[in-house]
Enzyme design. Structure first.
Site, PDB file in Angstrom:
ATOM      1  N   HIS A  69     -35.262   2.897   0.827  1.00 45.50           N
ATOM      2  CA  HIS A  69     -34.818   2.135  -0.346  1.00 45.50           C
ATOM      3  C   HIS A  69     -35.252   2.791  -1.645  1.00 45.50           C
ATOM      4  O   HIS A  69     -34.597   2.634  -2.668  1.00 45.50           O
ATOM      5  CB  HIS A  69     -35.266   0.680  -0.237  1.00 45.50           C
ATOM      6  CG  HIS A  69     -34.376  -0.087   0.686  1.00 45.50           C
ATOM      7  ND1 HIS A  69     -34.679  -0.270   2.010  1.00 45.50           N
ATOM      8  CD2 HIS A  69     -33.140  -0.619   0.490  1.00 45.50           C
ATOM      9  CE1 HIS A  69     -33.684  -0.927   2.585  1.00 45.50           C
ATOM     10  NE2 HIS A  69     -32.735  -1.149   1.694  1.00 45.50           N
ATOM     11  N   GLU A  95     -25.577  -4.144  11.349  1.00 47.02           N
ATOM     12  CA  GLU A  95     -26.552  -3.062  11.194  1.00 47.02           C
ATOM     13  C   GLU A  95     -27.496  -2.945  12.376  1.00 47.02           C
ATOM     14  O   GLU A  95     -28.361  -2.082  12.400  1.00 47.02           O
ATOM     15  CB  GLU A  95     -27.321  -3.163   9.867  1.00 47.02           C
ATOM     16  CG  GLU A  95     -27.583  -4.524   9.330  1.00 47.02           C
ATOM     17  CD  GLU A  95     -28.143  -4.511   7.915  1.00 47.02           C
ATOM     18  OE1 GLU A  95     -28.164  -3.471   7.254  1.00 47.02           O
ATOM     19  OE2 GLU A  95     -28.591  -5.573   7.468  1.00 47.02           O
ATOM     20  N   ASP A 142     -29.023   1.051   8.239  1.00 48.24           N
ATOM     21  CA  ASP A 142     -29.800   0.441   9.318  1.00 48.24           C
ATOM     22  C   ASP A 142     -29.152   0.672  10.672  1.00 48.24           C
ATOM     23  O   ASP A 142     -29.853   0.822  11.669  1.00 48.24           O
ATOM     24  CB  ASP A 142     -29.979  -1.057   9.058  1.00 48.24           C
ATOM     25  CG  ASP A 142     -31.141  -1.302   8.113  1.00 48.24           C
ATOM     26  OD1 ASP A 142     -32.195  -0.670   8.308  1.00 48.24           O
ATOM     27  OD2 ASP A 142     -30.987  -2.093   7.170  1.00 48.24           O
ATOM     28  N   CYS A 198     -20.985  -0.610   3.607  1.00 48.39           N
ATOM     29  CA  CYS A 198     -21.761  -0.637   2.361  1.00 48.39           C
ATOM     30  C   CYS A 198     -23.027   0.219   2.461  1.00 48.39           C
ATOM     31  O   CYS A 198     -23.836   0.231   1.549  1.00 48.39           O
ATOM     32  CB  CYS A 198     -22.099  -2.058   1.959  1.00 48.39           C
ATOM     33  SG  CYS A 198     -23.115  -2.913   3.168  1.00 48.39           S
TER      34      CYS A 198
HETATM   35  C1  PEP Z   1     -27.623  -0.650   5.185  1.00 45.77           C
HETATM   36  O1  PEP Z   1     -28.530  -0.873   5.984  1.00 45.77           O
HETATM   37  O2  PEP Z   1     -26.755   0.235   5.347  1.00 45.77           O
HETATM   38  C2  PEP Z   1     -27.525  -1.440   3.942  1.00 45.77           C
HETATM   39  C3  PEP Z   1     -26.500  -1.303   3.133  1.00 45.77           C
HETATM   40  O3  PEP Z   1     -28.564  -2.257   3.636  1.00 45.77           O
HETATM   41  P1  PEP Z   1     -29.955  -1.684   3.098  1.00 45.77           P
HETATM   42  O4  PEP Z   1     -29.788  -0.237   2.800  1.00 45.77           O
HETATM   43  O5  PEP Z   1     -30.340  -2.446   1.878  1.00 45.77           O
HETATM   44  O6  PEP Z   1     -30.881  -1.945   4.252  1.00 45.77           O
HETATM   45 MG    MG Z   2     -29.652  -2.701   5.788  1.00 48.73          MG
END
Ligand code: PEP
Ligand code: MG
Length: 588
Positions: free
Chosen positions: A204, A451, A475, A522
């Protein structure tokens, strides 16, 4: 002498600037420039803090009980001496006078210089004095924060206006690690690039960095040890290389590349309002991922046609474990919805845990220290369901925001059918509570993030209840391949091209489309142009990414023809090496 440090490229482009080393524990110190007129005031703040801390230490010394060990008084004397030592006070003053740093920043910059000098000392006793200087600086910083609270420094404690200060060299941030929550401090900051020792491509921290759209390299292991405060460095965000003290020829080459990428950016900018349609007339929805309502204007500016992922947990971080109440959340969601001017906003319910721990989750972090893996622990929907009051509060806040525009709710990390039932019960209760209290809300679809491999494998069953799905590839890759996405030690194994990952992705897209419901991606794959054509060929028509990536992905799909791409998907999926098979298609 020039050296090269290798890491992981996470945000493209070239940054050239002076290194600002920031210790992980110091990232929440404010960093802003002061104007020439404010320099004296800033030095005054430093002096006032020094006098106050000196009084504090003297008082401590006077209050020492008679039976206290003599070493304690001696230690306080050492702290007093360090407080007045010119390597601390005079040098800090210079950072303010010459660089126009605010007092707190100047102090932490000088601490970094001194800490390094102590680290290099041969003598054990002297080396251990580093802790003393850290404690003294800690006291000074705390004193300044307290004083700022009482009346404040002349300049507001924000980064606003920092870019307007013309006299300074460009600056790049170098840190061992920066927590995702702390990255928020650097959004819209003075830094033009950054490097960290740790982190994976889709950690993140990397994601927030990418949303800042500045060149960045993570996982550069020794960077914060090898780079010194104020060194000139080049960050090559395309190759994942950091060059310290570059030679004039190397510098000239990178300045050239910097100009090239600025030109490329300007070219891409022109696509902003071009409809996203492939050569064969297939319309594609390009959405934005945001962390805070303040990111929404950048999404619009980039030409996104909505928000596909609002990572609401960033509203929960940086507040000492305190949670935002319903009204505060409602206002934030409403602001995002209004800023998007009628375009849809998909709000993900809070996804804390793993590499985004809440401050109050210290017990869980402790488990981490004992070897348990928080990525497999109480995160995302698991945490929300464990805190039902908090969860309903968030659902009510999101539902209330729907009175102002099109809102969708997205649930992270679902894996169990039991969770689906609990989610819908919570949504129903939140609606009933709003009916009772007379708050307005509109129809809101509820979707699931896919995910966890279990959810992808059983996608049909999840689609019985959910209105739409969004694939979180970051994920999905982490959990399919059992690779901690934040761990640079295994980052070479974190492979979006892995046949198992592509198989699950394809299955999710195809099964969802068969039901007529909508499916989006996403995760970071959606904003990576290496996958644009493959995702299109798999049938994907909705991509959500950082605003900064929208134009590049659009450029790619404007040149794509799905009629040529679709017949190639099977070969790539069946191949042992899909990356190679998909690349070979071009020559076919
Ligand atoms: C993902 O896991 O691809 C996602 C978009 O959520 P995050 O990156 O916030 O875990
Ligand atoms: Mg995620």
């Amino acid at each position: 002498m020039s050296i090269q440090i290798f890491g992981l490229p996470i945000s493209r482009g070239v940054a050239i600037g002076r290194a600002v080393l920031i210790a992980s524990s110091r990232v929440d110190v404010d960093h802003y420039f002061v104007s020439t007129e404010q320099v004296d005031h800033e030095i005054g703040r430093l002096r006032a803090a020094r006098d106050a801390v000196a009084d504090e230490i003297l008082a401590l010394k006077n209050d020492l009980p008679a039976e206290a060990p003599a070493e304690l008084a001696a230690l306080l004397d050492v702290h007093l001496m360090l407080l007045h030592d010119e390597t601390l006070s005079d040098a800090t003053k210079l950072w303010i006078e010459q660089r126009h740093y605010n007092a707190e920043w100047a102090l932490s910059a000088q601490l970094e210089v001194l800490a390094r000098q102590f680290d290099e000392m041969e003598d054990d006793y002297l080396r251990e004095r580093k802790a003393d200087i850290e404690q003294v600086v800690e006291r000074l910083l705390r004193q300044m924060t307290a004083a700022a609270g009482k009346g404040g420094p002349a300049a507001a404690n924000t980064l606003a206006g920092a870019r307007d200060f013309g006299g300074a060299d460009p600056l790049v941030l170098v840190a061992s690690d920066v927590a995702p929550a702390d990255m928020l401090h650097f959004k819209r900051s003075v830094f033009t690039g950054f490097v960290t020792d740790v982190g994976g491509r889709t950690s993140h921290t990397a994601i927030v960095a990418r949303s800042m759209d500045i060149p960045a390299v993570v996982g550069a292991r020794e960077a914060s040890r090898l780079i010194r405060q104020d060194d000139w460095i080049v960050i090559d965000g395309d190759a994942g290389v950091v060059i310290v003290d570059p030679s004039p020829i190397v510098l000239e080459e990178y300045r050239f590349r910097q100009r090239q990428s600025e030109l490329e950016r300007a070219r891409l900018d022109r696509l902003r309002h071009t409809p996203a349609v492939t050569l064969d007339g297939v319309a594609v929805e390009l959405l934005a991922n945001i962390e805070l309502p303040g990111d929404a204007p950048a999404a619009l500016e980039a030409g996104a046609v909505g928000v596909g992922l609002f990572r609401s947990e960033f509203l929960f971080l940086n507040r000492g474990g305190d949670l935002p109440g319903e009204d505060e959340q409602y206002e934030a969601y409403r602001d995002a919805v209004l800023a998007m001017r009628g375009l849809p906003v998909t709000i993900r319910t809070v996804d804390v845990g793993a590499d985004k721990p809440l401050e109050r989750m210290s017990a869980q972090e402790l488990r981490h220290e004992h070897g348990l893996n928080p990525a497999l622990g109480l995160r995302a929907i698991r945490w929300s369901l464990a805190e039902p009051g908090m969860f309903r509060q968030q659902l009510r806040a999101i539902l209330r925001a729907s009175a102002h525009g099109k809102v969708r709710i997205l649930i992270p990390m679902v894996a169990h059918l039991g969770e689906v039932r609990q989610v819908f019960e919570a949504v129903a209760r939140a609606r009933a509570q709003l009916d009772e209290s007379g708050h307005a809300y509109s129809r809101v679809e509820v979707g699931a993030m896919i995910e966890v491999p279990a959810a992808a494998v059983m996608i049909e069953r999840f689609l019985r209840d959910f209105d739409f799905v969004s694939v979180g590839t970051n994920d999905l890759i982490q959990y399919t391949l059992a690779i901690d996405r934040a761990d640079e030690a295994v980052s070479h194994l974190y492979d979006p091209w892995h046949p198992a990952v592509l198989g699950l992705l394809h299955r999710t897209i195809a099964a969802t489309q068969a039901t007529g419901k909508s499916v989006c991606v996403c995760g970071e794959m959606a904003g990576d142009t290496a996958f644009t054509e493959l995702l299109l060929a798999m049938g994907l028509r909705s991509f959500s990414m950082h605003p900064a990536r929208v134009a590049a992905v659009k450029q790619r799909l404007l040149r794509a023809d799905t009629r040529l791409l679709v017949p190639r998907v099977r070969d790539a999926l069946d191949s042992d090496d899909p990356a190679q098979a998909w690349a070979a298609r071009k020559g076919a």
